[in-house]
Design an enzyme around this catalytic site. Structure first.
Site, PDB file in Angstrom:
ATOM      1  N   LYS A  72      26.236  52.308  47.005  1.00  0.00           N
ATOM      2  CA  LYS A  72      26.553  52.652  48.265  1.00  0.00           C
ATOM      3  C   LYS A  72      25.197  51.826  49.099  1.00  0.00           C
ATOM      4  O   LYS A  72      24.921  50.736  48.904  1.00  0.00           O
ATOM      5  CB  LYS A  72      26.274  54.057  48.646  1.00  0.00           C
ATOM      6  CG  LYS A  72      27.591  54.776  47.701  1.00  0.00           C
ATOM      7  CD  LYS A  72      27.632  56.398  48.046  1.00  0.00           C
ATOM      8  CE  LYS A  72      28.826  56.966  47.399  1.00  0.00           C
ATOM      9  NZ  LYS A  72      29.179  58.260  47.951  1.00  0.00           N
ATOM     10  N   CYS A 174      21.868  55.219  48.520  1.00  0.00           N
ATOM     11  CA  CYS A 174      22.863  55.508  47.612  1.00  0.00           C
ATOM     12  C   CYS A 174      23.882  56.865  47.721  1.00  0.00           C
ATOM     13  O   CYS A 174      24.333  57.249  46.779  1.00  0.00           O
ATOM     14  CB  CYS A 174      22.219  55.560  46.101  1.00  0.00           C
ATOM     15  SG  CYS A 174      21.040  54.060  45.875  1.00  0.00           S
TER      16      CYS A 174
END
Length: 209
Positions: A72, A174
C-alpha cells in the site's frame, strides 16, 4: 558474488524506477548478472497495487507516485536506506517461490538489525519488519514491497535509519491504522549509512548464497 551499486545523492524515485525496470529487462533478455541497488530517495509517497485512496491523508507538497509493487502507501526520504534486489529466481541457485523470497528478505533484514543490537520481528498479518517499543506495542522499522517479472525481482525493502518519521503522518503506512513507525535513530542507534551498508552486504551473503 552479487554486486551492490550505491546510487549517489538523493535519488528521484521515477528515475530509479526506470533504472530498475530497464535492468530487469536486461536480466530477462540478455542474461545480465543479478545486482542490488542501494538508494536514498528524495521525499516521495509511493502506493502499491493494494492501496486505498483514503489511506493518503495529507501529503502536502510531497509527490505521490503510483507503482506496480505489492503493498500500500509508504514514504521514502533522506535517512532511509532503500534496497532494490534484482535477482533471477529462475536461476539454478534460486527458487521459483515468491513467498520464500519474501521470507528470505525478512530474515536478511532481521539479521542485519540484530547486528546493531535491535531485536526485530515479523508479525502475522502485518507486512514488514517490527520492533517492540513498549509492552505489547510494536513499531515498524522496515517496509517490504516487491514485484516479479518472469521470475526476476525488483522493488524491495526500505529501512528507517535516521528518517524524518513525521512524514509518515501524511499516510496510513501500509494500510495499518494506528500503527507506529520507528527508526534506528529513534531507538538510540546512530549509524552512518555506509556502515549500515557494509552489514547488509555481509548478511545478504549468508542468506542468499
Amino acid at each position: 558474488m552479487i554486486r551492490f551499486i550505491t546510487i549517489p545523492d538523493f535519488a528521484d524515485y521515477q528515475v530509479t524506477l526506470k533504472l530498475m525496470e530497464d535492468y530487469v529487462n536486461k536480466v530477462i533478455s540478455d542474461h545480465k548478472p543479478e545486482i542490488i541497488y542501494l538508494v536514498e530517495h528524495s521525499e516521495v509517497y509511493t502506493a502499491g497495487t493494494n492501496y486505498k485512496q483514503e489511506e493518503l491523508l495529507n501529503y502536502g507538497d510531497i509527490p505521490v507516485i503510483y507503482t506496480g509493487r505489492g503493498g500500500k502507501f509508504t514514504f521514502h526520504g533522506p535517512g532511509q536506506r532503500v534496497i532494490y534486489p534484482i535477482l533471477n529466481l529462475a536461476s539454478p541457485n534460486r527458487h521459483k517461490d515468491l513467498k520464500l523470497y519474501i521470507k528470505m528478505l525478512e530474515e536478511w533484514i532481521i539479521n542485519s538489525l540484530n547486528y546493531f543490537g535491535i531485536k526485530a520481528y515479523i508479525i502475522k498479518d502485518k507486512v514488514g519488519i517490527w520492533v517492540k517499543v513498549r509492552k505489547d506495542e510494536f513499531a515498524k522499522i522496515a517496509a517490504i514491497g516487491v514485484r516479479v517479472r518472469k521470475w526476476v525481482t525488483y522493488h524491495g525493502v526500505a529501512i528507517n535509519i535516521s528518517t524524518d518519521l513525521s512524514k509518515f503522518s501524511g499516510i496510513i503506512p501500509c494500510g495499518l491504522e494506528n500503527s507506529l513507525v520507528t527508526s534506528l535513530n529513534q531507538l538510540g542507534i546512530h549509524v552512518e549509512m555506509s556502515e549500515f551498508d557494509k552489514i547488509i552486504q555481509t548478511e545478504f551473503n549468508k542468506i542468499f548464497k
